[in-house]
Design an enzyme around this catalytic site. Structure first.
Site, PDB file in Angstrom:
ATOM      1  N   CYS A  43      43.913  44.253  45.624  1.00  0.00           N
ATOM      2  CA  CYS A  43      44.897  43.533  44.805  1.00  0.00           C
ATOM      3  C   CYS A  43      46.257  43.311  45.486  1.00  0.00           C
ATOM      4  CB  CYS A  43      45.052  44.253  43.471  1.00  0.00           C
ATOM      5  SG  CYS A  43      45.804  43.231  42.158  1.00  0.00           S
ATOM      6  N   LYS A  63      44.193  52.462  47.937  1.00  0.00           N
ATOM      7  CA  LYS A  63      45.184  51.383  47.920  1.00  0.00           C
ATOM      8  C   LYS A  63      46.544  51.872  48.415  1.00  0.00           C
ATOM      9  CE  LYS A  63      47.126  47.998  44.614  1.00  0.00           C
ATOM     10  NZ  LYS A  63      47.143  47.653  43.173  1.00  0.00           N
ATOM     11  N   GLU A  66      38.725  45.002  41.085  1.00  0.00           N
ATOM     12  CA  GLU A  66      39.523  46.209  40.851  1.00  0.00           C
ATOM     13  C   GLU A  66      39.303  46.693  39.415  1.00  0.00           C
ATOM     14  OE1 GLU A  66      44.214  47.518  41.373  1.00  0.00           O
ATOM     15  OE2 GLU A  66      43.719  45.447  40.876  1.00  0.00           O
TER      16      GLU A  66
END
Length: 331
Positions: free
Chosen positions: A203, A167, A95
């Protein structure tokens, strides 16, 4: 359901071979053995072709991004060259591989469109090396000038954008409030690659198993990806625990590229990039959890199939879902 699943396997001879091998090794019930024999007779138990190998080497990376995008790209370029030299077909970057700023405002100002020159450097790199590259979290512009998308971009060896995942789960914890500067994505994304079907995440998505379940059970993914920049506190407590849990409960490979070390006076990441197999075993990680570098492993899709045959949680899940509906929901 069982028959249709085996019919789909017949189109992929190496998967048939894995099915038959898995039945022999893991002592399946008689009905499953019968289907294994049918599958084995319907297609030859040949070795995987060069176009569809059952084992593909991939590289997971670790780095310390800063506020200098050109220096970050040079690091990624070195990692990509190292991965190619090691025989990897794919490189997974963490990321924020292109930029980590000291403030939300600085990060938003750095955002650019996927067709722009910032990602263009990574696309050129993929094409020059003939390498699949997962850019784990790219700062993509959004319609809201005050917020960006945290986008996992997958590039093929032609430098083309194969898939882009924005995300969904945003990290609002301690002093980090991602939702102030980042707009959430709304779609689940996956892509076909030489290593298998890859589910794209970023993440904090790691803490929400509904997403990995959707990618595995609804979309048939073989590999789950969690490019990350975990904080020191959360990483020490939960990083390996959650990664191994996601691998074991979905029977997928998990590839977790990671930011590591101190990015600036305000930000430090945990590191510990790793690859985990469908049984939940760590198969590779960097010797130094804080170093910049790569670790390589072979993605073995025959192992994915045999693991799923030995413990068919997809069928058990479907049976439980049919029994408890509509009183409970299995997403």
């Amino acid at each position: 359901m069982l028959q249709s699943g085996f019919h789909s396997l017949l189109k992929q001879p190496w998967r048939v071979q894995a099915v038959a091998a898995g039945c022999r090794l893991h002592g399946q019930p008689r009905i499953l053995l019968r289907h294994c024999r049918v599958a084995a007779m319907a297609a030859p138990l040949e070795q995987p072709s060069a176009a569809q190998p059952s084992k593909v080497r991939v590289a997971v990376s670790q780095m310390t991004s800063t506020g200098d995008p050109l220096e970050n790209f040079k690091t990624c370029q070195h990692l990509a060259e190292e991965a190619r030299a090691a025989g990897a077909a794919m490189l997974f970057l963490p990321e924020a591989c292109s930029f980590i700023g000291q403030s939300a405002q600085e990060t938003v100002a750095h955002a650019s469109p996927l067709e722009g020159p910032v990602l263009g450097r990574y696309r050129d790199l993929a094409q020059r090396l003939g390498l699949w590259i997962s850019c784990g979290g790219f700062q993509e512009t959004s319609p809201d000038p005050a917020r960006l998308y945290n986008t996992h971009v997958l590039l093929n060896p032609q430098g083309e954008i194969v898939e882009a995942y924005r995300k969904i789960h945003l990290f609002d914890h301690d002093k980090l409030t991602e939702s102030r500067s980042t707009a959430p994505g709304r779609e689940v994304r996956h892509a076909e690659t030489p290593a298998g079907r890859v589910g794209l995440m970023v993440c904090y998505d790691l803490r929400f198993p509904w997403l990995s379940d959707r990618l595995r059970f609804d979309h048939g993914c073989d590999i789950l990806t969690y490019p990350s920049a975990f904080t020191m506190r959360t990483g020490q407590a939960h990083w390996e625990l959650l990664l191994r849990a996601r691998a074991a409960e979905t029977q997928c490979y998990v590839v977790a590229a990671a930011q590591t070390g101190r990015h600036n006076p305000k930000r430090e990441s945990y590191g510990h990039a790793m690859i985990i197999d469908p049984w939940g075993t760590i198969v590779t990680q960097l010797d130094d959890p804080e170093a910049t570098g790569i670790a390589c492993a072979d993605i073995n899709l025959e192992l994915v199939m045999s693991t799923r045959l030995s413990m068919p949680i997809d069928r058990h899940r479907a049976a439980a879902k049919s029994l408890c509906e509509p009183d409970c929901a299995i997403d």
